[in-house]
Design a protein around this motif. Sequence first.
Motif, mmCIF file in Angstrom:
data_model
loop_
_atom_site.group_PDB
_atom_site.id
_atom_site.type_symbol
_atom_site.label_atom_id
_atom_site.label_comp_id
_atom_site.label_asym_id
_atom_site.label_seq_id
_atom_site.Cartn_x
_atom_site.Cartn_y
_atom_site.Cartn_z
ATOM 1 N N MET A 1 0.735 -1.163 0.009
ATOM 2 C CA MET A 1 0.042 -0.040 -0.054
ATOM 3 C C MET A 1 0.838 1.239 -0.093
ATOM 4 O O MET A 1 0.483 2.289 -0.726
ATOM 5 N N PRO A 2 1.934 1.358 0.710
ATOM 6 C CA PRO A 2 2.779 2.563 0.510
ATOM 7 C C PRO A 2 3.310 2.959 -0.656
ATOM 8 O O PRO A 2 3.455 4.122 -1.128
ATOM 9 N N ALA A 3 3.753 1.708 -1.413
ATOM 10 C CA ALA A 3 4.238 2.118 -2.910
ATOM 11 C C ALA A 3 3.139 2.491 -3.677
ATOM 12 O O ALA A 3 3.267 3.389 -4.304
ATOM 13 N N THR A 4 1.988 1.908 -3.615
ATOM 14 C CA THR A 4 0.994 2.396 -4.582
ATOM 15 C C THR A 4 0.485 3.999 -4.161
ATOM 16 O O THR A 4 0.246 4.645 -4.985
ATOM 17 N N PHE A 5 0.448 4.262 -2.751
ATOM 18 C CA PHE A 5 -0.012 5.315 -2.444
ATOM 19 C C PHE A 5 1.271 6.524 -3.034
ATOM 20 O O PHE A 5 0.600 7.463 -3.436
ATOM 21 N N GLU A 6 2.339 6.129 -3.104
ATOM 22 C CA GLU A 6 3.482 7.150 -3.343
ATOM 23 C C GLU A 6 3.135 7.173 -5.084
ATOM 24 O O GLU A 6 3.488 8.252 -5.485
ATOM 25 N N ALA A 7 3.030 5.968 -5.750
ATOM 26 C CA ALA A 7 3.170 6.091 -7.165
ATOM 27 C C ALA A 7 1.767 6.742 -7.622
ATOM 28 O O ALA A 7 2.148 7.981 -8.395
ATOM 29 N N VAL A 8 0.609 6.527 -7.106
ATOM 30 C CA VAL A 8 -0.595 7.374 -7.616
ATOM 31 C C VAL A 8 -0.331 8.721 -7.123
ATOM 32 O O VAL A 8 -0.670 9.715 -8.011
ATOM 33 N N GLY A 9 0.126 8.979 -5.992
ATOM 34 C CA GLY A 9 0.241 10.293 -5.521
ATOM 35 C C GLY A 9 1.198 11.107 -6.325
ATOM 36 O O GLY A 9 0.964 12.374 -6.877
ATOM 37 N N SER A 10 2.395 10.558 -6.839
ATOM 38 C CA SER A 10 3.256 11.274 -7.923
ATOM 39 C C SER A 10 2.343 11.578 -9.211
ATOM 40 O O SER A 10 2.502 12.569 -9.696
ATOM 41 N N ALA A 11 1.668 10.636 -9.437
ATOM 42 C CA ALA A 11 0.641 11.018 -10.700
ATOM 43 C C ALA A 11 -0.449 11.823 -10.633
ATOM 44 O O ALA A 11 -0.467 12.930 -11.472
ATOM 45 N N LEU A 12 -0.788 11.875 -9.467
ATOM 46 C CA LEU A 12 -1.973 12.799 -9.185
ATOM 47 C C LEU A 12 -1.381 14.337 -9.181
ATOM 48 O O LEU A 12 -1.887 15.417 -9.472
ATOM 49 N N GLU A 13 -0.325 14.413 -8.544
ATOM 50 C CA GLU A 13 0.616 15.801 -8.156
ATOM 51 C C GLU A 13 0.760 16.278 -9.707
ATOM 52 O O GLU A 13 0.572 17.255 -9.956
ATOM 53 N N ALA A 14 1.245 15.541 -10.685
ATOM 54 C CA ALA A 14 1.687 16.053 -12.065
ATOM 55 C C ALA A 14 -0.030 16.457 -12.563
ATOM 56 O O ALA A 14 0.296 17.217 -13.446
ATOM 57 N N PHE A 15 -0.821 15.441 -12.554
ATOM 58 C CA PHE A 15 -1.945 15.902 -12.950
ATOM 59 C C PHE A 15 -2.577 17.155 -12.330
ATOM 60 O O PHE A 15 -3.147 18.023 -13.182
#
Length: 329
Positions: A64-78
């Motif tokens: 879950m921490p890895a998914t959170f960080e990856a999705v968070g990076s994508a959302l931040e760019a969006f």
Amino acid sequence: MNAPAPPAAETLRAALAGLLDGLPPRQASRAVERLIASYRGDTPTDAPILRDRADVAAYAAYRMPATFEAVGSALEAFADAVPGWVPGGHLDVGGGTGAAAWAVTATWDGERPVTVLDWAEPALALGREIAAANPALRDVRWQRSRIGAALTLESTDLVTVSYVLNELTAPDRTALVDAAAAAAQAVVIVEPGTPDGYARVIEARERLIAAGFHIAAPCPHSAACPIAPGTDWCHFSARVSRSSLHRQVKGGSLPYEDEKFSYVAAARFPVEPAPARVVRKPQIRKGQVLLDLCETDPALNRATVTKRHGDLYKAARDAAWGDAWPPAP
């Protein structure tokens, strides 16, 4: 005065640490190793891999921490490409224990209607338990649903689909992307940062464009990807703090690891994508920085930034893989 709430990542780590209380470390490790092997194989969409609470607790603490960080990076760019826009509602498809829902709360303040769909009831139950630690997620609807061609989605502002397409058959992948496009104003899809994961993202990207979406990130354009098929793949990296379970399973001693991921973020409304995107780790050399960029043309080019460029050189030295370029003034 009340103390400020801790960041979502910190709150999530604390909640996940509590999951392993009472679960023998060896049992947790065995569960994670078995689940990793299952996820790397061929998984029919009608056979959930996460079978019981012990499975879910171990895998959530590990992944879950890895998914959170990856999705968070994508959302931040969006979010950078859609300044001023805030989703009024969020639907997370195949969201399991809700990592993407946590990432959305870390990207945009405030509460919103959230629905997490998944076919594994133990994952949804545990997601509900973990979400109690995050006030923005107290009213999430956790709904059991088979993710496939028969799936229908309610209209919402934002649909996220993270680490799901790799579990589906090709027809089900197509149906899911089309359903997300029909239901949402914005769609963010994240897959593993492998050649196959990138291929699935590109396939989804093409379907979103065909449905009338504009690419907001990571691409600075909505034209065809300039990478020649089979020669390379577009992916990025997010740093993840390792738990004791991570170190135990992988036998590593470092306090962190890097999660490689591919993604696409798109919207029906106008977007302001980056002028260019850093698509490789910058190479810092004496007096210069080499940046591999995906540019608006569309094309892949290497830029050399030297001390003669003044402030831009300082920015280049601070630039990270995945950043927009040049930095916003």
